[in-house]
Design a protein around this motif. Structure first.
Motif, PDB file in Angstrom:
ATOM      1  N   LYS A 167       0.863  -1.173   0.000  1.00  0.00           N
ATOM      2  CA  LYS A 167       0.000   0.000   0.000  1.00  0.00           C
ATOM      3  C   LYS A 167       0.903   1.229   0.000  1.00  0.00           C
ATOM      4  CE  LYS A 167      -3.381   2.745   2.528  1.00  0.00           C
ATOM      5  NZ  LYS A 167      -4.134   2.948   3.791  1.00  0.00           N
ATOM      6  N   PRO A 168       0.904   2.022  -1.063  1.00  0.00           N
ATOM      7  CA  PRO A 168       1.791   3.182  -1.109  1.00  0.00           C
ATOM      8  C   PRO A 168       1.236   4.343  -0.292  1.00  0.00           C
ATOM      9  CG  PRO A 168       0.460   3.101  -3.084  1.00  0.00           C
ATOM     10  CD  PRO A 168       0.118   1.868  -2.290  1.00  0.00           C
ATOM     11  N   THR A 169       2.082   5.298  -0.015  1.00  0.00           N
ATOM     12  CA  THR A 169       1.638   6.534   0.604  1.00  0.00           C
ATOM     13  C   THR A 169       0.541   7.164  -0.251  1.00  0.00           C
ATOM     14  OG1 THR A 169       3.840   6.891   1.528  1.00  0.00           O
ATOM     15  CG2 THR A 169       2.402   8.812   1.377  1.00  0.00           C
ATOM     16  N   LEU A 170      -0.463   7.746   0.391  1.00  0.00           N
ATOM     17  CA  LEU A 170      -1.561   8.362  -0.345  1.00  0.00           C
ATOM     18  C   LEU A 170      -1.034   9.386  -1.341  1.00  0.00           C
ATOM     19  CD1 LEU A 170      -4.202   8.950   2.496  1.00  0.00           C
ATOM     20  CD2 LEU A 170      -4.091   7.076   0.842  1.00  0.00           C
ATOM     21  N   GLY A 171      -1.532   9.309  -2.569  1.00  0.00           N
ATOM     22  CA  GLY A 171      -1.138  10.245  -3.604  1.00  0.00           C
ATOM     23  C   GLY A 171      -0.017   9.770  -4.490  1.00  0.00           C
ATOM     24  N   VAL A 172       0.670   8.678  -4.120  1.00  0.00           N
ATOM     25  CA  VAL A 172       1.770   8.175  -4.938  1.00  0.00           C
ATOM     26  C   VAL A 172       1.245   7.532  -6.225  1.00  0.00           C
ATOM     27  CG1 VAL A 172       3.544   6.368  -5.042  1.00  0.00           C
ATOM     28  CG2 VAL A 172       3.440   7.919  -3.084  1.00  0.00           C
ATOM     29  N   VAL A 173       0.124   6.823  -6.127  1.00  0.00           N
ATOM     30  CA  VAL A 173      -0.509   6.195  -7.292  1.00  0.00           C
ATOM     31  C   VAL A 173      -1.839   6.893  -7.551  1.00  0.00           C
ATOM     32  CG1 VAL A 173      -1.477   4.050  -8.223  1.00  0.00           C
ATOM     33  CG2 VAL A 173       0.585   3.976  -6.806  1.00  0.00           C
ATOM     34  N   SER A 174      -2.105   7.210  -8.798  1.00  0.00           N
ATOM     35  CA  SER A 174      -3.343   7.901  -9.165  1.00  0.00           C
ATOM     36  C   SER A 174      -4.561   7.024  -8.869  1.00  0.00           C
ATOM     37  CB  SER A 174      -3.328   8.251 -10.651  1.00  0.00           C
ATOM     38  OG  SER A 174      -4.583   8.770 -11.064  1.00  0.00           O
ATOM     39  N   TRP A 226       7.951  13.551  -5.053  1.00  0.00           N
ATOM     40  CA  TRP A 226       8.792  12.855  -4.087  1.00  0.00           C
ATOM     41  C   TRP A 226       9.497  13.862  -3.200  1.00  0.00           C
ATOM     42  CZ3 TRP A 226       6.929   8.395  -4.622  1.00  0.00           C
ATOM     43  CH2 TRP A 226       6.742   7.800  -5.874  1.00  0.00           C
ATOM     44  N   PRO A 227       9.493  13.650  -1.873  1.00  0.00           N
ATOM     45  CA  PRO A 227      10.273  14.519  -0.992  1.00  0.00           C
ATOM     46  C   PRO A 227      11.764  14.285  -1.198  1.00  0.00           C
ATOM     47  CG  PRO A 227       9.289  12.717   0.251  1.00  0.00           C
ATOM     48  CD  PRO A 227       8.701  12.653  -1.133  1.00  0.00           C
ATOM     49  N   ALA A 260      13.417  11.424   0.878  1.00  0.00           N
ATOM     50  CA  ALA A 260      12.805  10.092   0.884  1.00  0.00           C
ATOM     51  C   ALA A 260      13.887   9.023   0.943  1.00  0.00           C
ATOM     52  CB  ALA A 260      11.957   9.899  -0.370  1.00  0.00           C
ATOM     53  N   PRO A 261      13.761   8.047   1.861  1.00  0.00           N
ATOM     54  CA  PRO A 261      14.776   6.979   1.945  1.00  0.00           C
ATOM     55  C   PRO A 261      14.714   6.090   0.708  1.00  0.00           C
ATOM     56  CG  PRO A 261      12.903   6.487   3.363  1.00  0.00           C
ATOM     57  CD  PRO A 261      12.684   7.880   2.841  1.00  0.00           C
ATOM     58  N   LEU A 262      15.883   5.704   0.216  1.00  0.00           N
ATOM     59  CA  LEU A 262      15.953   4.879  -0.988  1.00  0.00           C
ATOM     60  C   LEU A 262      16.224   3.408  -0.689  1.00  0.00           C
ATOM     61  CD1 LEU A 262      17.921   7.234  -3.397  1.00  0.00           C
ATOM     62  CD2 LEU A 262      15.453   6.949  -3.146  1.00  0.00           C
ATOM     63  N   ALA A 263      16.526   3.081   0.535  1.00  0.00           N
ATOM     64  CA  ALA A 263      16.768   1.682   0.886  1.00  0.00           C
ATOM     65  C   ALA A 263      16.774   1.555   2.399  1.00  0.00           C
ATOM     66  CB  ALA A 263      18.096   1.190   0.309  1.00  0.00           C
ATOM     67  N   VAL A 264      16.589   0.341   2.874  1.00  0.00           N
ATOM     68  CA  VAL A 264      16.690   0.079   4.302  1.00  0.00           C
ATOM     69  C   VAL A 264      18.159   0.096   4.701  1.00  0.00           C
ATOM     70  CG1 VAL A 264      16.321  -1.655   6.100  1.00  0.00           C
ATOM     71  CG2 VAL A 264      14.575  -1.268   4.361  1.00  0.00           C
ATOM     72  N   TRP A 275       8.986   5.935  -1.137  1.00  0.00           N
ATOM     73  CA  TRP A 275       7.710   6.227  -0.508  1.00  0.00           C
ATOM     74  C   TRP A 275       7.668   5.439   0.800  1.00  0.00           C
ATOM     75  CZ3 TRP A 275       7.789   3.872  -5.423  1.00  0.00           C
ATOM     76  CH2 TRP A 275       7.668   2.487  -5.412  1.00  0.00           C
ATOM     77  N   ARG A 276       6.910   5.929   1.736  1.00  0.00           N
ATOM     78  CA  ARG A 276       6.676   5.115   2.917  1.00  0.00           C
ATOM     79  C   ARG A 276       5.677   4.045   2.527  1.00  0.00           C
ATOM     80  NH1 ARG A 276       6.420  10.085   5.642  1.00  0.00           N
ATOM     81  NH2 ARG A 276       4.175   9.919   5.905  1.00  0.00           N
TER      82      ARG A 276
END
Length: 438
Positions: A149-156, A196-197, A200-204, A393-394
């Protein structure tokens, strides 16, 4: 799909699908896509599991579907759901309740029930779902597959029948993290989506910080112990595990059904439900009709309450904490099955290494993660790749009770691959499907 025919509302002709798969190109070439039937697919009626709601075939694809098709995915059909995406069990549909992929006497989870079961059984490689209050995450957990489930607004959400428009998200299902990552990368972005902020983190990170519930809710015998054991395994793998309070999250979630935020459900489809109550599932109709009685002051009050929940809830998503883990919902038997099957006996409670029989989809993931060590990440698959899987994205993903909450890939090397190199799931029978034991 003979094992669970109720998972699909309409399926395309097999020969037509095969011809399109052979001609496909792009990062998702060779992947079969199933779409929840509250999301527009050109040429298919968008029923939202209410046949009378559709006025005819959709004239064009929803943006999310169009982006996956443009990346090479092939639509195989549209899937069943809890009517108007209102429910978490997958049973509120005139097309029939969707059964669990492994146990015919258990529910599938909803509302994206058909999409999750289609992926779990190998009838689709990826599937679109939607999630407002768990409709994507719950069935992913029940079926032992990956759900993002992506952060709201990431997918239309253009071309999606709304549940609660302000809180709706389009989600993706797959059997492994690589494929889910690639599909989400293709589906995300485009006109009208959030930017995108910069931070935003790109990896763990190498030593990931994982938040877990400080206090567990009441569960069937054995489930709390299994969750604590999973948290201990995270620590042994080098993760830092932080216990956080859960009350603020739960209070926010309850506002979607028990508070004023439910008013958006009436805004979405209330006019149809009120005009045609005999055509709507009684439970769904009751929820949506009552939502129309919410006053403006109640809605404003609960929006303010939601803002109050945010500061205390943000402890799990700020600073250096990058993900959090919680117990998945325990699979419940279908209302049609014997009540004596629930709750499970202590002897049947899941453990980190033994959750289901060897024929269950969840066991495939258990076998795949038999090695220990650092979390593994794919080196490509997302357009933002920097040598590691990148997800700016979170996001939350849920795999069943024995799948990789340790952020480990769960794709057995022996599984067949499609032309794009991604897993096509377990070996199939002569009819092209993986068959459960019952």
């Amino acid at each position: 799909m003979s094992a669970r025919p109720e998972a699909f509302i309409v399926r395309r002709d097999a020969a037509e699908v095969e011809a399109e798969l052979s001609a496909s190109s792009g990062p998702l070439a060779g992947l079969r896509l199933a779409v929840k039937n509250n999301v527009d697919v050109a040429g298919f009626p968008t029923t939202a599991a209410c046949p009378a709601y559709a006025t005819g075939p959709a004239g064009s694809d929803a943006v999310a579907v169009a982006r996956l098709r443009a990346a090479g995915a092939t639509v195989v059909g549209v899937t069943n759901l809890d009517q108007f995406a209102t429910g978490l069990v997958g049973q509120r549909s005139p097309y029939g309740g969707v059964r669990d992929a492994c146990r015919a006497t258990h529910v599938s989870g909803g509302s994206s029930s058909g999409s999750a079961v289609a992926v779990a059984l190998g009838a689709a490689d990826i599937a679109i779902g939607t999630d407002t209050a768990g409709s994507g995450r719950v069935p992913a957990a029940f079926q032992g597959i990956v759900g993002i489930k992506p952060t709201l607004g990431v997918v239309s959400v253009e071309g999606v029948v709304p549940a609660c428009r302000s809180w709706d998200a389009v989600t993706i299902f797959a059997r492994d993290l690589d494929t889910a990552d690639a599909a989400m990368a293709a589906m995300a972005g485009g006109p009208g989506t959030r930017r995108w902020p910069a931070d935003a983190p790109l990896a763990v990170p190498a030593a990931a910080r994982v938040a877990v519930l400080g206090e567990l809710p009441a569960m069937a015998p054995g489930w709390a112990e299994a969750f604590r054991a999973a948290a201990d395994r995270l620590r042994s793998d080098g993760c830092v595990v932080d216990a956080i309070p859960f009350a603020s999250f739960l209070a926010a979630a309850r506002l979607l059904y028990d508070g004023g935020l439910v008013a958006e459900r009436h805004v979405a489809v209330g006019a149809f439900v009120d005009a045609h109550p005999e055509l709507v599932d009684p439970a769904v109709g009751g929820i949506i009709s009552r939502a129309g009685e919410v006053s403006g002051s109640t809605l404003v009050r609960d929006l303010a309450r939601l803002e109050c929940c945010a500061p205390s809830a943000s402890v799990s998503s700020t600073g250096s904490t990058r993900c959090w883990s919680r117990p998945r919902p325990s699979s419940r038997p279908s209302p049609r099955s014997s009540p004596s099957r629930w709750p499970p006996t202590p002897g049947s409670a899941p453990t980190p290494t033994s959750a289901t029989s060897s024929t269950c989809a969840r066991s495939r993931c258990r076998r795949a993660r038999s090695t220990r060590g650092r979390p593994e990440w794919p080196s490509s698959g997302s357009p933002w790749s920097r040598g590691r899987s990148t997800m700016p994205w979170r996001w939350t993903w849920h795999a069943g009770s024995c799948c990789s909450r340790r952020l480990r890939r769960s794709t057995p090397a022996a599984w067949p691959r499609c032309r794009s190199g991604r897993s096509r799931g377990p070996p199939r029978s002569s009819t092209g499907e993986w068959r459960p034991s019952s």
